[in-house]
Enzyme design. Sequence first.
Site, PDB file in Angstrom:
ATOM      1  N   LEU A 197       0.364  -1.013  -0.294  1.00 19.67           N
ATOM      2  CA  LEU A 197      -0.127   0.199   0.246  1.00 19.67           C
ATOM      3  C   LEU A 197       0.722   1.198   0.139  1.00 19.67           C
ATOM      4  CD1 LEU A 197      -2.797   0.647  -0.465  1.00 19.67           C
ATOM      5  CD2 LEU A 197      -2.730   0.347   2.262  1.00 19.67           C
ATOM      6  N   ASP A 198       1.060   2.285  -0.773  1.00 16.89           N
ATOM      7  CA  ASP A 198       2.151   2.753  -1.379  1.00 16.89           C
ATOM      8  C   ASP A 198       1.674   3.755  -0.093  1.00 16.89           C
ATOM      9  OD1 ASP A 198       0.387   5.054  -2.844  1.00 16.89           O
ATOM     10  OD2 ASP A 198       0.710   3.777  -3.880  1.00 16.89           O
ATOM     11  N   ARG A 199       3.043   4.957  -0.529  1.00 16.46           N
ATOM     12  CA  ARG A 199       2.889   5.896   0.913  1.00 16.46           C
ATOM     13  C   ARG A 199       2.245   7.005   0.475  1.00 16.46           C
ATOM     14  NH1 ARG A 199       4.876  11.058   1.013  1.00 16.46           N
ATOM     15  NH2 ARG A 199       6.440  11.258   2.392  1.00 16.46           N
ATOM     16  N   SER A 205      -1.167   6.479  -0.103  1.00 14.18           N
ATOM     17  CA  SER A 205      -2.596   5.954   0.443  1.00 14.18           C
ATOM     18  C   SER A 205      -2.829   5.081   1.323  1.00 14.18           C
ATOM     19  CB  SER A 205      -2.476   4.567  -0.467  1.00 14.18           C
ATOM     20  OG  SER A 205      -2.312   4.607  -1.880  1.00 14.18           O
ATOM     21  N   ARG A 239      -2.958   3.990  -9.631  1.00 14.99           N
ATOM     22  CA  ARG A 239      -2.491   5.062 -10.133  1.00 14.99           C
ATOM     23  C   ARG A 239      -1.868   4.734 -11.747  1.00 14.99           C
ATOM     24  NH1 ARG A 239      -2.009   8.226  -5.454  1.00 14.99           N
ATOM     25  NH2 ARG A 239      -1.782   6.957  -3.859  1.00 14.99           N
TER      26      ARG A 239
END
Length: 243
Positions: free
Chosen positions: A106-108, A110, A194
């Site tokens: 879960l990216d930065r 998000s 994204r």
Amino acid sequence: MSEETIRLNRYLAMCGAGARRKVEEYISQGRVKINKETVTEPGRQVSANDRVEFDGKVISPVTQKYLIFHKPTGVISAVEDSRERTVIDILPPSMDKYRLFPVGRLDRDSEGLIILTNDGIFSQELIHPRNGFTKTYEVELRKPMNEERLAKWRNGVEADDHFLRPLSVSRINRAPFGRCFEVVLGEGIKREIRAMARALDNDVTKLFRRKIGKLTLQNLPPCEFIETTKEELWDYIKNGKTV
């Protein structure tokens, strides 16, 4: 562990070193020793009397932990990082000894639901595509999307040298109207939502993971977690639970 031997990749997973696929990378990189001998075969057998080292530190199976965690924005889904704050950094010091790691990404930028554990075997079962556990996201885009673009999104797009197709995309009837969507993914790749938005001449401004399987994040505040058992967690993912 019993007197019987066990495969090295499974042993490392039981020690909280990571999911089995990840620990196999560590083994091939020469980062693991058995009785001071560097071992590069994941299938090498380990007995209870063997001394196993990972990156120069002796490791052994740990008590298995399972946390349902609300990841905030601004932190990364990693165990450690020299420049960024990680999800592990948020946990209380009492959790350090369990060598927890995040399951999946879960990216930065998000927010939302993520599982933290030290059970590499559980992690592999949860993320493996064959088991079909979906992830549900609530996405806000920079600009509205018309029906033609939405249909294209549903049918799949070419992005970052991949053909990316969500399991489903539906509008969410809330402000900002025309810009909010529910997106369900299966296997997924890094920053997939994204990438799809960019391929459709748009950008993601907010991304929230609402569900893993049927486990739903609703009330748990950011940075907080719920500790559970493996059996309970599987039940929540397969049959439903709101936290």
